[in-house]
Design a protein around this motif. Structure first.
Motif, PDB file in Angstrom:
ATOM      1  N   VAL A 185       0.885  -1.146  -0.080  1.00 32.70           N
ATOM      2  CA  VAL A 185       0.014  -0.042   0.196  1.00 32.70           C
ATOM      3  C   VAL A 185       0.950   1.326  -0.139  1.00 32.70           C
ATOM      4  CG1 VAL A 185      -1.625   1.208   1.481  1.00 32.70           C
ATOM      5  CG2 VAL A 185      -2.043  -1.012   1.042  1.00 32.70           C
ATOM      6  N   ASP A 186       2.012   1.205   0.896  1.00 27.99           N
ATOM      7  CA  ASP A 186       2.652   2.611   0.997  1.00 27.99           C
ATOM      8  C   ASP A 186       3.171   2.441  -0.529  1.00 27.99           C
ATOM      9  OD1 ASP A 186       2.276   2.822   3.556  1.00 27.99           O
ATOM     10  OD2 ASP A 186       4.043   1.890   4.242  1.00 27.99           O
ATOM     11  N   ALA A 187       3.814   1.629  -1.135  1.00 26.38           N
ATOM     12  CA  ALA A 187       4.454   1.470  -2.394  1.00 26.38           C
ATOM     13  C   ALA A 187       3.356   2.132  -3.565  1.00 26.38           C
ATOM     14  CB  ALA A 187       4.963   0.470  -2.816  1.00 26.38           C
ATOM     15  N   GLY A 188       2.181   2.347  -3.087  1.00 20.18           N
ATOM     16  CA  GLY A 188       1.314   2.756  -4.154  1.00 20.18           C
ATOM     17  C   GLY A 188       0.513   1.754  -5.202  1.00 20.18           C
ATOM     18  N   GLN A 189       0.639   0.372  -4.413  1.00 15.24           N
ATOM     19  CA  GLN A 189      -0.231  -0.727  -5.188  1.00 15.24           C
ATOM     20  C   GLN A 189      -1.537  -0.587  -4.536  1.00 15.24           C
ATOM     21  OE1 GLN A 189       1.161  -3.305  -7.147  1.00 15.24           O
ATOM     22  NE2 GLN A 189       2.358  -1.234  -7.577  1.00 15.24           N
ATOM     23  N   ARG A 190      -2.487  -1.221  -5.357  1.00 15.44           N
ATOM     24  CA  ARG A 190      -3.993  -1.301  -5.034  1.00 15.44           C
ATOM     25  C   ARG A 190      -4.065  -2.706  -4.379  1.00 15.44           C
ATOM     26  NH1 ARG A 190      -7.133   3.155  -5.475  1.00 15.44           N
ATOM     27  NH2 ARG A 190      -8.852   1.575  -5.396  1.00 15.44           N
ATOM     28  N   VAL A 191      -4.510  -2.798  -3.384  1.00 16.47           N
ATOM     29  CA  VAL A 191      -4.384  -3.971  -2.481  1.00 16.47           C
ATOM     30  C   VAL A 191      -5.833  -4.091  -1.643  1.00 16.47           C
ATOM     31  CG1 VAL A 191      -3.401  -5.317  -0.546  1.00 16.47           C
ATOM     32  CG2 VAL A 191      -1.993  -3.726  -1.927  1.00 16.47           C
ATOM     33  N   GLY A 192      -6.163  -5.403  -1.953  1.00 12.42           N
ATOM     34  CA  GLY A 192      -7.544  -6.010  -1.424  1.00 12.42           C
ATOM     35  C   GLY A 192      -7.220  -7.318  -0.592  1.00 12.42           C
ATOM     36  N   ILE A 193      -8.326  -7.487   0.296  1.00  8.69           N
ATOM     37  CA  ILE A 193      -8.405  -8.708   1.039  1.00  8.69           C
ATOM     38  C   ILE A 193      -9.639  -9.517   0.944  1.00  8.69           C
ATOM     39  CG2 ILE A 193      -8.444  -9.621   3.566  1.00  8.69           C
ATOM     40  CD1 ILE A 193      -6.666  -7.499   4.433  1.00  8.69           C
ATOM     41  N   ILE A 194      -9.751 -10.788   0.684  1.00  6.60           N
ATOM     42  CA  ILE A 194     -10.857 -11.486   0.602  1.00  6.60           C
ATOM     43  C   ILE A 194     -10.961 -12.663   1.735  1.00  6.60           C
ATOM     44  CG2 ILE A 194     -12.265 -13.119  -1.133  1.00  6.60           C
ATOM     45  CD1 ILE A 194     -11.202 -11.894  -3.397  1.00  6.60           C
ATOM     46  N   ASP A 195     -11.858 -12.347   2.596  1.00  4.71           N
ATOM     47  CA  ASP A 195     -12.107 -13.488   3.630  1.00  4.71           C
ATOM     48  C   ASP A 195     -13.120 -14.463   3.197  1.00  4.71           C
ATOM     49  OD1 ASP A 195     -10.473 -11.915   5.663  1.00  4.71           O
ATOM     50  OD2 ASP A 195     -12.057 -10.421   5.435  1.00  4.71           O
ATOM     51  N   LEU A 196     -12.757 -15.592   3.036  1.00  2.65           N
ATOM     52  CA  LEU A 196     -13.975 -16.663   2.647  1.00  2.65           C
ATOM     53  C   LEU A 196     -14.701 -16.863   3.422  1.00  2.65           C
ATOM     54  CD1 LEU A 196     -11.292 -19.417   1.102  1.00  2.65           C
ATOM     55  CD2 LEU A 196     -12.173 -17.629  -0.055  1.00  2.65           C
ATOM     56  N   THR A 197     -14.585 -16.803   4.891  1.00  2.00           N
ATOM     57  CA  THR A 197     -15.813 -16.881   6.064  1.00  2.00           C
ATOM     58  C   THR A 197     -15.510 -15.721   6.971  1.00  2.00           C
ATOM     59  OG1 THR A 197     -14.574 -17.902   7.715  1.00  2.00           O
ATOM     60  CG2 THR A 197     -15.111 -19.457   5.783  1.00  2.00           C
ATOM     61  N   ASP A 198     -16.600 -15.472   7.536  1.00  2.00           N
ATOM     62  CA  ASP A 198     -16.502 -14.535   8.629  1.00  2.00           C
ATOM     63  C   ASP A 198     -15.739 -15.093   9.897  1.00  2.00           C
ATOM     64  OD1 ASP A 198     -18.310 -16.197   9.797  1.00  2.00           O
ATOM     65  OD2 ASP A 198     -20.088 -14.522   9.977  1.00  2.00           O
TER      66      ASP A 198
END
Ligand code: ZN
Length: 256
Positions: free
Chosen positions: A33-46
């Motif tokens: 993120v600091d390097a300017g990349q667009r980052v996402g997280i996917i959680d399969l379950t809660d």
């Protein structure tokens, strides 16, 4: 549905439960993120139920706070069932739909079993491996809301089992320097107050010790270890060896 209605992400990290990603690779995500990349997280379950949490709402609030601490741009919950997560066609398609929507270049996923801990992690690895493949398959569009196919360029594995983390033994393993994001990572894990109460305070020492151990192997103060699913190569040996941190950047030629 068109993929353009979703923002393109450079990196997606996939976990079985909220907190998997923070523990395994929170420092690397914060750094990306600091390097300017667009980052996402996917959680399969809660991740719920768990013994100490009052319920999914609290866990989701913790995950939201942890994602904000890391600075990620998107966090998606797939609502697959915790404790009985199984690799299935439906689960693979559900994750592949997200890959087609967000079109990441790199996917970071579970890469190992976690004996004595949740079997969901091993299932998550199978689901993620398959979904990366499914994301690029043509002539199957009706399974994927008619989203265009997407080919993911790189896939890294992370490990959640502290006991099985080894010094990088061979090509294919790599360490990301997280010296400047280790504290952010620990802060993100601390957002999960229901999972790590006072009686589990040791988790922070373990995370720190693992980071120092893994980082030291590569000459850094702290690191996170990954395994690349393909042999790593470089077209620029000088940059690969010496250009990895600003301090190591080769000197620019003087302008006269
Ligand atoms: Zn987990």
């Amino acid at each position: 549905m068109s993929a353009d209605s979703h923002p393109q992400l450079d990196v997606i990290a996939v976990g079985a439960h909220p907190d998997d990603i923070e523990i395994a690779c929170g420092g690397t995500l914060a750094k990306l993120v600091d390097a300017g990349q667009r980052v996402g997280i996917i959680d399969l379950t809660d991740g719920e139920p768990t013994p100490l949490s009052p319920g999914p709402d609290v866990r989701m609030a913790e995950a939201k706070a942890a994602g904000e601490t890391l600075g990620v741009h998107a966090r998606v919950l797939l609502h697959l069932p915790n404790r009985r997560l199984f690799d299935s066609f439906e689960a693979r398609v559900k994750l592949a739909v997200e890959f087609r929507k967000y079109r990441p270049r790199l996917v970071i996923g579970l890469g190992d079993k976690t004996p004595m801990a949740s079997p969901d992690h091993w299932q998550a690895m199978q689901i993620t491996d398959a979904a990366i493949f499914y994301a690029r398959l043509t002539k199957w569009d009706d399974y994927f809301d008619h989203l265009p196919v997407h080919t993911i360029s790189a896939h890294l594995y992370y490990s959640l089992g502290f006991g099985t983390l080894q010094l990088p033994p061979a090509a294919g393993h790599l360490v990301v320097d997280i010296a400047d994001t280790l504290e952010t990572k620990l802060k993100a894990v601390r957002c999960y107050a229901t999972q790590f109460p006072k009686t589990k305070e040791f988790i922070y020492d373990r995370i720190r010790a693992a980071a120092v151990h893994d980082g030291t192997a590569a000459g850094y103060e702290a690191g996170e270890v990954f395994a690349s699913t393909r042999t790593l190569g470089t077209r620029d040996l000088v940059h690969f060896l010496f250009g990895q941190t600003p301090a190591d950047e080769p000197r620019k030629p003087e302008v006269r």
